[in-house]
Design an enzyme around this catalytic site. Structure first.
Site, PDB file in Angstrom:
ATOM      1  N   LYS A 259       2.825  10.084   8.431  1.00  0.00           N
ATOM      2  CA  LYS A 259       2.122   9.602   9.626  1.00  0.00           C
ATOM      3  C   LYS A 259       2.700  10.129  10.946  1.00  0.00           C
ATOM      4  O   LYS A 259       2.395  11.248  11.340  1.00  0.00           O
ATOM      5  CB  LYS A 259       2.071   8.075   9.597  1.00  0.00           C
ATOM      6  CG  LYS A 259       1.100   7.543   8.516  1.00  0.00           C
ATOM      7  CD  LYS A 259       0.790   6.097   8.743  1.00  0.00           C
ATOM      8  CE  LYS A 259      -0.143   5.497   7.706  1.00  0.00           C
ATOM      9  NZ  LYS A 259      -1.568   5.756   7.965  1.00  0.00           N
TER      10      LYS A 259
ATOM     11  N   PHE B 207       0.860  -1.186   0.000  1.00  0.00           N
ATOM     12  CA  PHE B 207       0.000   0.000   0.000  1.00  0.00           C
ATOM     13  C   PHE B 207       0.891   1.228   0.000  1.00  0.00           C
ATOM     14  O   PHE B 207       1.732   1.392   0.870  1.00  0.00           O
ATOM     15  CB  PHE B 207      -0.938   0.032   1.216  1.00  0.00           C
ATOM     16  CG  PHE B 207      -1.877   1.210   1.157  1.00  0.00           C
ATOM     17  CD1 PHE B 207      -3.021   1.161   0.372  1.00  0.00           C
ATOM     18  CD2 PHE B 207      -1.605   2.379   1.851  1.00  0.00           C
ATOM     19  CE1 PHE B 207      -3.886   2.258   0.280  1.00  0.00           C
ATOM     20  CE2 PHE B 207      -2.462   3.487   1.767  1.00  0.00           C
ATOM     21  CZ  PHE B 207      -3.602   3.416   0.979  1.00  0.00           C
TER      22      PHE B 207
ATOM     23  N   ASP C  64       9.359   2.697   1.547  1.00  0.00           N
ATOM     24  CA  ASP C  64       8.173   3.426   2.004  1.00  0.00           C
ATOM     25  C   ASP C  64       8.077   3.218   3.513  1.00  0.00           C
ATOM     26  O   ASP C  64       7.606   2.184   3.979  1.00  0.00           O
ATOM     27  CB  ASP C  64       6.928   2.894   1.279  1.00  0.00           C
ATOM     28  CG  ASP C  64       5.648   3.570   1.764  1.00  0.00           C
ATOM     29  OD1 ASP C  64       5.691   4.262   2.805  1.00  0.00           O
ATOM     30  OD2 ASP C  64       4.601   3.385   1.120  1.00  0.00           O
TER      31      ASP C  64
HETATM   32  C1  LIG Z   1       3.038   2.334   3.823  1.00  0.00           C
HETATM   33  C2  LIG Z   1       2.101   3.464   3.505  1.00  0.00           C
HETATM   34  N1  LIG Z   1       2.382   4.267   2.484  1.00  0.00           N
HETATM   35  C3  LIG Z   1       1.577   5.302   2.161  1.00  0.00           C
HETATM   36  C4  LIG Z   1       0.418   5.554   2.864  1.00  0.00           C
HETATM   37  C5  LIG Z   1      -0.470   6.707   2.482  1.00  0.00           C
HETATM   38  O1  LIG Z   1      -0.376   7.717   3.416  1.00  0.00           O
HETATM   39  P1  LIG Z   1      -1.441   8.926   3.443  1.00  0.00           P
HETATM   40  O2  LIG Z   1      -2.756   8.330   3.807  1.00  0.00           O
HETATM   41  O3  LIG Z   1      -0.900   9.879   4.461  1.00  0.00           O
HETATM   42  O4  LIG Z   1      -1.454   9.520   2.071  1.00  0.00           O
HETATM   43  C6  LIG Z   1       0.084   4.740   3.944  1.00  0.00           C
HETATM   44  C7  LIG Z   1      -1.155   4.954   4.703  1.00  0.00           C
HETATM   45  O5  LIG Z   1      -1.690   4.098   5.340  1.00  0.00           O
HETATM   46  C8  LIG Z   1       0.950   3.664   4.271  1.00  0.00           C
HETATM   47  O6  LIG Z   1       0.684   2.839   5.292  1.00  0.00           O
END
Ligand SMILES: Cc1ncc(COP(=O)(O)O)c(C=O)c1O
Length: 396
Positions: A245, A129, A216
């Protein structure tokens, strides 16, 4: 009551929260909940942390926003501290996880185009994700998230997670590949921890084929897995790393860091954000960073996380539907061989905030990094009672 005009992109629970303190959060009826979700891995320092509240209030009373057309001293200081911690040379600030990954994707494409690669592409993982923007949902390994938004952004080659051979094969056979993008622990996909040595193996493949290793760390970063960044436990350095986050403890801020040649790719006019790392967000994130370091919260996450996993294994040992308790630091997954979707609501009714993912079969716990031993005990007590109650009700 009038109709709620907010587009129903989320299936919401019928509860609203009014205030919070530490691991506790109170709804509009004054009921107190144990927050083991932290706004989905965001409020790592807990609610109403005094250092963060102070930094936000002071900055709001002084200067909230100026744009990136001017120097922002707090942004620079935050950038220096994050780069030093991460072993990186440059940082780009934005406002969310998806944006931090957009920056990674743009960086990798420009890196490739600058080197004459035709249609540069990025290796991404199944069950991953990376966000909800068009490029990041295209990188995401979940068809349900992509469905209806075709045409997807091209330039991604998907392989199974935790499978070095699959990555090696693509790297050897596909000359358009310029980067590998991966979560050190998959969060939304169901809290999947790769085998030891996975990141090291990816580093070796990337080095052998001149690819960028891009992590990520939107969810795993900022102390959540027991070190400031998860890769610091693996003895490697990525070329690019994104985070968000927990970076601002609830004030929207994201960042994309890069090292060496990769840090030189994004020059004037190539990328931007009106708000990214503005004075308010940078002041808040500085207070968060300083507190994580001074209070040794990553170490606490490592310790409490290990204790919670072991305690849950013991308490749930007699639950035949339990598959495993897994995770790293305070990113914890409790996997079952049956769907347990109702547990989210049952827990809420019992004043406990958790999340169910991994196809409805995994409890995801993301408690704050400040969790005490007593609070960890209470979380384990409450959760194991609820799990047993759920399965007992199914037998009747
Ligand atoms: C690993 C990862 N990357 C990207 C995101 C996306 O982040 P945002 O919701 O702040 O755009 C998330 C959100 O859960 C995530 O867990």
């Amino acid at each position: 009551m009038t109709m709620n005009p907010v587009m129903p992109t989320y299936a919401r629970f019928d509860v609203a929260f009014e205030r919070g303190e530490g691991i506790w959060i109170y709804d509009t009826q004054g009921r107190r909940y144990l927050d083991a979700l932290t706004g989905i891995a965001v409020t790592g320092l807990g609610h109403s942390h005094p250092a963060v509240a102070k930094a936000i209030c002071e900055q709001a009373n002084t200067l909230i926003h100026t744009s990136n057309l001017y120097e922002i001293p707090h942004q620079r200081e935050l950038g220096e501290k994050l780069c030093r911690e991460a072993g990186m040379d440059g940082i780009y600030f934005c406002n969310s996880g998806a944006e931090s990954n957009e920056a990674q994707i743009k960086l990798a494409r420009k890196w490739g185009n600058d080197r004459g690669v035709n249609n540069p592409s990025i290796i991404v993982m199944e069950q991953s994700f990376h966000g909800r923007t068009l490029a990041t949902l295209s990188a995401t390994g979940n068809r349900a998230i992509q469905a209806g938004f075709e045409p997807l952004v091209t330039g991604f080659v998907r392989v199974p997670f935790d499978d070095l051979e699959a990555v090696r094969k693509v790297a050897e056979s596909n000359s358009s590949v310029v980067a590998v993008m991966v979560e050190p622990v998959q969060g939304e996909g169901g809290v999947h921890v790769p085998k030891p040595g996975y990141l090291k193996g990816l580093r070796e493949i990337c080095d052998a084929h001149g690819l960028l290793l891009m992590l990520d760390e939107v969810q795993t970063g900022n102390g959540r897995t027991g070190t400031y960044f998860a890769y610091q436990q693996e003895g490697i350095l990525p070329d690019v790393v994104s985070t968000a986050k927990g970076l601002g403890n609830g004030v929207p801020i994201g960042a994309c860091l890069a090292r060496g040649e990769a840090a030189k790719v994004l020059g004037p006019g190539t990328h931007g954000s009106t708000y990214g790392g503005n004075p308010l967000a940078s002041a808040a994130a500085l207070a968060v960073f300083n507190t994580i370091k001074s209070d040794e919260l990553a170490q606490n996450a490592a310790q409490q996380g290990e204790w919670i996993r072991q305690a849950l294994r013991e308490r749930l040992a007699d639950v035949p539907q339990l598959v495993e308790v897994r995770g790293k630091g305070l990113m914890i997954g409790v996997a079952f061989n049956e769907t347990i979707t109702e547990l989210g609501k049952l827990a809420l009714e019992n004043q406990l905030l958790i999340n169910i993912n991994g196809g409805g079969k995994v409890i995801r716990l993301l408690p704050p990094l400040i969790i005490s031993a007593d609070e960890a005990q209470e979380l384990v007590d409450r959760l194991s009672d609820l799990v047993k109650k759920l399965f007992a009700s199914r037998q009747n």
